[in-house]
Write an enzyme that holds these catalytic residues in place. Structure first.
Site, mmCIF file in Angstrom:
data_model
loop_
_atom_site.group_PDB
_atom_site.id
_atom_site.type_symbol
_atom_site.label_atom_id
_atom_site.label_comp_id
_atom_site.label_asym_id
_atom_site.label_seq_id
_atom_site.Cartn_x
_atom_site.Cartn_y
_atom_site.Cartn_z
ATOM 1 N N TYR A 179 -2.588 5.790 -4.939
ATOM 2 C CA TYR A 179 -3.768 6.611 -5.191
ATOM 3 C C TYR A 179 -3.283 7.863 -5.916
ATOM 4 C CZ TYR A 179 -6.235 3.791 -1.697
ATOM 5 O OH TYR A 179 -6.798 2.758 -1.011
ATOM 6 N N HIS A 193 -12.728 -2.910 -3.883
ATOM 7 C CA HIS A 193 -12.087 -2.357 -2.692
ATOM 8 C C HIS A 193 -12.558 -3.082 -1.426
ATOM 9 C CE1 HIS A 193 -9.470 1.292 -2.220
ATOM 10 N NE2 HIS A 193 -9.658 0.992 -0.948
ATOM 11 N N LYS A 241 -6.240 -1.180 -10.592
ATOM 12 C CA LYS A 241 -7.000 -1.916 -9.579
ATOM 13 C C LYS A 241 -8.340 -1.226 -9.342
ATOM 14 C CE LYS A 241 -6.646 -3.426 -4.727
ATOM 15 N NZ LYS A 241 -7.883 -2.794 -4.219
ATOM 16 N N THR A 285 -4.852 2.437 -8.002
ATOM 17 C CA THR A 285 -6.225 2.193 -7.576
ATOM 18 C C THR A 285 -7.126 3.245 -8.207
ATOM 19 O OG1 THR A 285 -5.573 1.155 -5.497
ATOM 20 C CG2 THR A 285 -7.776 2.087 -5.592
ATOM 21 N N SER A 322 0.816 -1.209 0.000
ATOM 22 C CA SER A 322 0.000 0.000 0.000
ATOM 23 C C SER A 322 0.851 1.261 0.000
ATOM 24 C CB SER A 322 -0.904 0.013 1.238
ATOM 25 O OG SER A 322 -1.560 1.258 1.375
#
Length: 363
Positions: free
Chosen positions: A133, A260, A236, A159, A110
């Site tokens: 992100y 998610h 994603k 993402t 992450s």
């Protein structure tokens, strides 16, 4: 009745129960909860339960192997680790323990990891992908990409289902805030500051996303990222054929079918319900899946329907909370062992032998 020795977890549900029993309530709710009424969260697992397996018999299964390759990397099995933030919420060694426990499996880290990327990379023995992100401050985003490249990461995972974090009632009710001593250490502290500010009746995670995530991003922006990094780009959060075709048209290297973990659009389809639509539109583009996989049987269903790999999010964190690196390893080993057994008993000795004929049932 005496205490005695605790039974070894032999189902993912056992790891979940162990984590729930040891973690603070607000941390458990942050990990376990979903968006809205949590319909999609429940559907992710329920949709797998609606599938049954179609075993073939009198097949030579004396040698069964779940080995595979993905984006040019050899993998011992197709069960990887999905990106989840702040592993130090549940264990002091955080993502370093997760990377150690991965033991050669694909590990998607992450953007909001709570340990340095270089330390994670030093502990890893398998491929590492960096999840991102899209931040309003592109300089901060690019700095993270450079850090990942320097640490030897193998791909970028953008993402795309999170222009903002959805309302998650459990977090709002708890006023969830990233606690002192835990931080997204790979991102500038100034960018992350609001995630540490408590406010009754609201989630700091949600407020931070509204402040920092770029809601103007479109398909055209992918070129900016691709021009600045040679790493393969994975998207994603894909759930439709339309977006899959756009991903192909924009030169993406793989897509991950994901909602998610039921934490974004409540009412979005379960990932396994969206999978075949995406695989058909992918036309050979590698497709992965996360969301709802709770056994090796579930993994086999997804692989038979066309996924190249599955990623585990919450179960890995449960294992980490239970026993650190050993717990992560135990979770992955359990799912891989179940997958290998399911391959044996369905008469499919290799992943290449799996196709949609191995599964029946839809909705």
């Amino acid at each position: 009745m005496g205490g005695g020795k605790k039974a070894k977890p032999d189902r993912l549900a056992d790891f979940a129960a162990a984590a729930a029993a040891t973690l603070p309530g607000e941390v458990w709710d942050y990990l376990d909860g979903g968006a809205g009424a949590e319909w999609t969260l429940r559907e992710n697992t329920a949709a797998f339960a609606r599938r049954t397996l179609r075993p073939r018999v009198l097949t030579d299964v004396s040698r069964v192997s779940p080995a595979t390759t993905l984006l040019g990397a050899a993998l011992p099995h197709p069960v990887g680790i999905a990106p989840t933030a702040y592993h130090r919420l549940v264990h002091p060694d955080g993502e370093v323990a997760t990377a150690t426990g991965a033991a050669g499996a694909l590990h998607v880290v992450s953007m909001f990891a709570s340990t340095p990327l270089a330390d994670i990379a030093a502990a890893a023995s398998g491929p590492l992908w960096m999840q991102l992100y899209w931040l309003r401050d592109r300089a901060v985003l690019l700095d993270l990409v450079r850090r990942a490249e320097a640490a030897g990461f193998d791909a970028l995972v953008l993402t795309v289902d999170t222009p903002t974090v959805a309302r998650r009632p459990r977090d709002a009710r708890n006023g969830f805030t990233v606690p002192p001593g835990v931080a997204a250490v790979n991102v500038a502290a100034s960018v992350m500051a609001s995630s540490h500010v408590a406010q009754d009746g609201s989630s700091a995670i949600e407020r931070h996303s509204r402040e920092q995530f770029d809601q103007t991003t479109t398909w055209a922006d992918l070129a900016w990222l691709r021009e600045r990094s040679p790493l393969p780009l994975v998207l994603k959060g894909i759930l439709t054929a339309e977006d899959t075709r756009l991903a192909r048209a924009h030169g993406v290297d793989a897509v991950i079918v994901s909602n998610h973990g039921g934490r974004q659009l409540d009412g979005a389809p379960a990932t396994v319900d969206a999978l075949t639509e995406v695989v058909d539109a992918a036309a050979g583009l590698p497709v992965l899946l996360d969301g709802g996989v709770r056994s090796g049987r579930d993994a086999l269903v997804a692989l038979a329907l066309g996924a190249r790999a599955v990623l585990l999010g919450r179960p890995v964190v449960w294992g980490l909370a239970h026993a650190g690196a050993d717990g992560v390893r135990a979770v992955l080993n359990l799912v891989v062992d179940e997958l290998t057994e399911a391959m044996t008993l369905t008469g499919r000795p290799t992943l290449a032998d799996l196709d949609r004929s191995a599964v029946s049932g839809t909705r």
